[in-house]
Design an enzyme around this catalytic site. Structure first.
Site, mmCIF file in Angstrom:
data_model
loop_
_atom_site.group_PDB
_atom_site.id
_atom_site.type_symbol
_atom_site.label_atom_id
_atom_site.label_comp_id
_atom_site.label_asym_id
_atom_site.label_seq_id
_atom_site.Cartn_x
_atom_site.Cartn_y
_atom_site.Cartn_z
ATOM 1 N N ARG A 69 1.676 -12.101 -1.810
ATOM 2 C CA ARG A 69 0.175 -12.116 -1.456
ATOM 3 C C ARG A 69 -0.690 -13.405 -2.320
ATOM 4 O O ARG A 69 -0.059 -12.980 -3.431
ATOM 5 C CB ARG A 69 -0.236 -11.037 -1.336
ATOM 6 C CG ARG A 69 -0.122 -10.028 -0.476
ATOM 7 C CD ARG A 69 -0.802 -10.065 0.723
ATOM 8 N NE ARG A 69 -0.123 -8.647 1.885
ATOM 9 C CZ ARG A 69 -1.150 -8.500 2.613
ATOM 10 N NH1 ARG A 69 -1.762 -9.191 3.518
ATOM 11 N NH2 ARG A 69 -0.563 -8.154 4.047
ATOM 12 N N LYS A 120 -8.767 -1.779 0.658
ATOM 13 C CA LYS A 120 -8.711 -1.568 1.553
ATOM 14 C C LYS A 120 -9.728 -0.313 1.574
ATOM 15 O O LYS A 120 -9.977 0.414 2.491
ATOM 16 C CB LYS A 120 -6.981 -1.132 1.990
ATOM 17 C CG LYS A 120 -6.914 -2.153 2.405
ATOM 18 C CD LYS A 120 -7.125 -2.421 3.694
ATOM 19 C CE LYS A 120 -6.193 -4.312 4.550
ATOM 20 N NZ LYS A 120 -7.123 -5.024 5.559
ATOM 21 N N LYS A 180 -2.761 -13.077 13.614
ATOM 22 C CA LYS A 180 -4.366 -13.078 13.492
ATOM 23 C C LYS A 180 -4.702 -14.063 12.399
ATOM 24 O O LYS A 180 -4.939 -14.357 13.051
ATOM 25 C CB LYS A 180 -3.934 -11.676 13.084
ATOM 26 C CG LYS A 180 -5.387 -10.926 12.862
ATOM 27 C CD LYS A 180 -5.884 -9.752 12.174
ATOM 28 C CE LYS A 180 -4.978 -9.532 10.848
ATOM 29 N NZ LYS A 180 -6.010 -8.931 10.366
ATOM 30 N N THR A 181 -3.580 -13.951 11.126
ATOM 31 C CA THR A 181 -4.593 -15.003 10.119
ATOM 32 C C THR A 181 -3.836 -16.661 11.321
ATOM 33 O O THR A 181 -4.858 -17.140 10.739
ATOM 34 C CB THR A 181 -3.421 -14.975 9.238
ATOM 35 O OG1 THR A 181 -3.882 -13.191 8.829
ATOM 36 C CG2 THR A 181 -4.518 -15.835 7.777
ATOM 37 N N SER A 194 0.233 -6.511 11.250
ATOM 38 C CA SER A 194 1.261 -7.574 10.839
ATOM 39 C C SER A 194 2.280 -8.440 11.249
ATOM 40 O O SER A 194 2.366 -7.500 13.091
ATOM 41 C CB SER A 194 1.549 -6.963 9.483
ATOM 42 O OG SER A 194 2.378 -7.332 8.994
ATOM 43 N N HIS A 245 -11.086 -4.024 12.431
ATOM 44 C CA HIS A 245 -9.776 -4.755 11.295
ATOM 45 C C HIS A 245 -9.085 -6.126 11.890
ATOM 46 O O HIS A 245 -8.421 -6.143 13.180
ATOM 47 C CB HIS A 245 -8.414 -3.581 11.203
ATOM 48 C CG HIS A 245 -7.596 -4.407 10.681
ATOM 49 N ND1 HIS A 245 -5.961 -3.713 10.439
ATOM 50 C CD2 HIS A 245 -7.390 -4.820 9.314
ATOM 51 C CE1 HIS A 245 -5.211 -4.990 9.859
ATOM 52 N NE2 HIS A 245 -6.099 -5.186 8.861
ATOM 53 N N ARG A 248 0.376 -1.453 0.251
ATOM 54 C CA ARG A 248 -0.119 -0.086 0.349
ATOM 55 C C ARG A 248 0.962 0.969 -0.008
ATOM 56 O O ARG A 248 1.876 1.423 0.467
ATOM 57 C CB ARG A 248 -0.866 0.209 1.091
ATOM 58 C CG ARG A 248 -1.777 -0.938 1.157
ATOM 59 C CD ARG A 248 -2.924 -0.660 2.077
ATOM 60 N NE ARG A 248 -2.125 -0.869 3.730
ATOM 61 C CZ ARG A 248 -2.130 -0.328 4.193
ATOM 62 N NH1 ARG A 248 -2.576 1.132 3.623
ATOM 63 N NH2 ARG A 248 -1.342 0.419 5.431
ATOM 64 N N ASP A 258 -10.161 -11.406 8.021
ATOM 65 C CA ASP A 258 -9.202 -9.506 8.427
ATOM 66 C C ASP A 258 -10.165 -8.188 8.852
ATOM 67 O O ASP A 258 -10.055 -7.118 8.615
ATOM 68 C CB ASP A 258 -8.591 -9.056 7.054
ATOM 69 C CG ASP A 258 -7.428 -7.757 6.486
ATOM 70 O OD1 ASP A 258 -6.560 -7.808 7.777
ATOM 71 O OD2 ASP A 258 -7.418 -7.054 5.694
#
Length: 532
Positions: free
Chosen positions: A323, A201, A242-243, A238, A220, A59, A257
Site C-alpha cells: 500500500r 477504517k 474503483k480507483t 476490491s 464507501h 485488516r 474511497d
C-alpha cells in the site's frame, strides 16, 4: 496546553497520565526523523518512507468489536460485522492499555474527518509509532492553523498501540489483536497489529455511525467531477476498478474511497489516498505511480534494497496487499476542497468472474437499491485452496465490514437521494466475457473506459435498451467504441447452453443472498432482482 486544558481535553482525559515524551502535531519532516530514529522504517531512494507491518498485512475484521452500551445499542446492527463486547471488558482493556503506555513516547495528531465544514468531525489520533502518526496525517485533514489548533476539541479519539497485545481470557477479545469502538465514550482502541489501515477504517466506521444521525449518507466509494461540474460516484469492492476508473485525466478527483452525501452535495471524508501499489506501473497508473517517488508518501510492505534503497513494486514477498499512503494533493488534478455537487451519475462496479453479467446496464431506482444492497463481485478460481469455480462475494452497500446501522438504513437514504436529485445509476461489469474465468477473457480496460466515458458524456442516456432475460437488466443496445456483440453476454459465449447454466447459477446466488433483506425491502425492489 495548560494543565486544566490537558486534564479536560488532553491525554489525562483518556487515562494516559504518566506517559513518556509526547510530540503534538509534528510536521511530516519531523515524523520522518522520528521514524528513522526509532528504526520504524527506511527512506527510499526517491523520498518515500518504507515501513513493514509485520504479521498483519491487512485488516483483522474478526477482531473488531463494538461496545454494547445504552447510547448506541438500539442503533447498531449486531452480528458478524458489529460483534458486541461488554463495557466492563472494554474498561479492563482500557486500563491495561493506558498502564502499558506509561513511560512510552507518544505522537498525537489533531485533525478532522469530513471535508465539508458543516460536517467536520474533530478527531485526535494517539500513536505509539511515529510512522502511524504520519499515516494519520496523510489520511485525515490535519489542523494547521495555530489558533484553531489551540482550540481543537476532539469528539472522537483513536488510541493506537501496536505492541500492546490483548489477553482474550481477560479482555474478552478473540485474539491478541483488537479494534474496539465505544460510541458512548467516543473512543477507539487499537492494538496487536501494525497495519495502519485499521486507523483509517476505524474513523470510517465512526462516520458511518454519526452521519446518518444527521441525515447524511456515508458511502464507501470514490468520486470525481467533470469540467462542467458533473459529479460521479464509483462504488465497488476490491479488484473491480474503483480507483482506476475514478482516476481520470479528463476529470478531477474528489476522493478515492470514502464520501458523504448531504443536502449540500458530495464531500470526501479524508485528506489522502491509500492505494494498492503491487505491480504498479508508470504506464498504467502514472499519477499513483508518481506518488511512490515522493517525500511524504508512506509505502507499506514494499520491497526495498537495503543498500541502494531502490524500490521493487513488483515484489510481493511480504504481501500482495502492498500500500501507499499519500496526501490527495499529490494527485495533480484533485479537488482541493474535497467537495462536489450532487452526483449526475452513480456507477456500481462488479468484477463478475462467471462472465454472465453485461458490461453495462442502466438501473432503475429499484434496481439500484437491489444491487446496492447486494454489493456483488466474484473472486476468481484458484485464489484459494480448493476453489474450482469463481467464488461470489456479497458485501452490502459495497462496504459491509464498516457499516454500523442495518444495511437497509443506508439503502433507504440512497433511495431518498436518488429521488431528490435524479442521479442515473449504472451497473458496470469489469469482469469476464465470452465465458467464465479460465474460459473467457477479462473485459479490456479500454472498453470499460469507453463505457465510463459514454456515461459521463451522456451518450448512453437516450440509447434504446434491451432486456437481459435472466437478470432483468436494461442493457444499452450500443455504446461508442465498444463492440455491439459484447453488450449482451450470452452472444459472446460459444456454448450457449453453458451460459444458461452459469447465468441461472449466479441468479440463484443473488436470490439466496437477498433473502436477508426481503423483509425490509419493498415489493418493487425485490422484483428488481434476477428473473430466473
Amino acid at each position: 496546553m495548560s494543565t486544566q486544558v490537558e486534564r479536560t481535553y488532553g491525554l489525562e482525559a483518556l487515562g494516559i497520565v504518566r506517559s513518556g515524551p509526547v510530540s503534538w502535531n509534528l510536521s511530516p519532516a519531523a515524523l520522518y526523523e522520528e521514524a528513522v530514529r526509532r528504526s520504524e522504517g527506511l527512506i527510499g531512494a526517491e523520498g518515500p518512507l518504507v515501513c513493514r507491518t509485520g504479521q498483519h498485512t491487512g485488516r483483522s475484521p474478526n477482531d473488531k468489536f463494538v461496545v454494547r452500551e445504552p447510547s448506541s445499542e438500539r442503533h447498531v446492527h449486531w452480528g458478524n460485522v458489529n460483534r458486541p463486547i461488554d463495557e466492563a471488558k472494554f474498561d479492563v482493556l482500557h486500563r491495561d492499555l493506558t498502564a502499558y503506555l506509561q513511560d512510552k513516547e507518544l505522537y498525537v495528531l489533531d485533525a478532522w474527518a469530513g471535508a465539508d465544514p458543516a460536517y467536520h468531525l474533530p478527531i485526535r489520533i494517539v500513536n505509539e509509532f511515529a510512522w502511524h502518526n504520519l499515516f494519520a496525517r496523510n489520511m485525515f485533514l490535519p489542523e494547521i492553523d495555530p489558533t484553531r489548533l489551540a482550540q481543537h476539541r476532539p469528539e472522537f479519539t483513536v488510541i493506537d498501540a501496536p505492541n500492546f497485545r490483548a489477553d482474550p481470557a481477560r479482555h474478552g477479545t478473540r485474539s491478541d489483536v483488537f479494534i474496539l469502538v465505544h460510541f458512548g465514550r467516543k473512543l477507539v482502541l487499537i492494538g496487536g497489529t501494525s497495519y495502519a489501515g485499521e486507523i483509517k477504517k476505524s474513523i470510517f466506521t465512526v462516520m458511518n455511525y454519526v452521519l446518518p444521525l444527521e441525515g447524511v449518507l456515508s458511502m464507501h466509494c470514490s468520486a470525481n467531477i467533470g469540467a462542467d461540474g458533473d459529479t460521479a460516484l464509483f462504488f465497488g469492492l476490491s479488484g473491480t476498478g474503483k480507483t482506476t476508473l475514478s482516476s481520470d485525466p479528463a476529470r478531477r478527483l474528489i476522493g478515492d474511497d470514502e464520501h458523504g452525501w448531504s443536502d449540500r452535495g458530495i464531500f470526501n471524508f479524508e485528506g489522502g489516498c491509500y492505494a494498492k501499489v503491487i505491480k504498479l506501473s508508470a504506464e498504467a497508473e502514472p499519477q499513483i505511480y508518481e506518488t511512490t517517488r515522493r517525500f511524504g508518501t508512506i509505502l507499506e510492505n514494499v520491497a526495498i534494497d537495503p543498500n541502494t534503497r531502490r524500490l521493487d513494486l513488483d515484489d510481493a514477498t511480504y504481501t500482495e496487499n502492498t500500500r501507499g499512503s499519500y496526501p490527495i494533493d499529490f494527485i495533480a488534478n484533485s479537488v482541493p476542497s474535497g467537495q462536489g455537487g450532487h452526483p449526475t451519475n452513480i456507477v456500481m462496479l462488479t468484477a463478475d468472474a462467471y462472465g454472465v453479467l453485461p458490461p453495462i446496464a442502466r438501473l432503475t431506482p429499484d434496481a439500484a437499491m437491489y444491487h446496492f444492497l447486494s454489493g456483488y463481485t466474484a473472486k476468481v478460481a484458484g485464489t484459494e485452496v480448493g476453489v474450482k469455480d469463481p467464488e461470489p462475494t456479497f458485501s452490502p452497500c459495497f462496504g459491509g465490514p464498516f457499516l454500523v446501522w442495518h444495511p437497509t438504513k443506508y439503502a433507504e437514504m440512497l433511495a431518498d437521494k436518488l429521488r431528490k436529485h435524479h442521479a442515473q445509476t449504472w451497473l458496470v461489469n469489469t469482469g469476464w466475457s465470452g465465458g467464465a474465468y479460465g474460459t473467457g477473457s477479462r473485459i479490456k480496460l479500454r472498453y470499460t473506459r469507453a463505457i465510463i466515458d459514454a456515461i459521463h458524456s451522456g451518450a448512453l442516456a437516450s440509447v434504446p435498451t434491451q432486456d437481459d432475460p435472466v437478470f432483468g437488466l436494461a442493457v444499452p443496445a450500443s455504446c461508442p467504441e465498444v463492440p455491439a456483440e459484447m453488450l449482451m453476454p450470452k452472444t459472446t459465449w460459444a456454448d450457449k447452453a453453458a451460459y444458461d447454466e452459469r447465468a441461472k447459477k449466479v441468479a440463484a446466488l443473488f436470490r439466496e443472498n437477498f433473502k436477508k433483506y426481503e423483509a425490509q425491502a419493498s415489493a418493487e425492489v425485490r422484483a428488481a432482482g434476477p428473473k430466473v
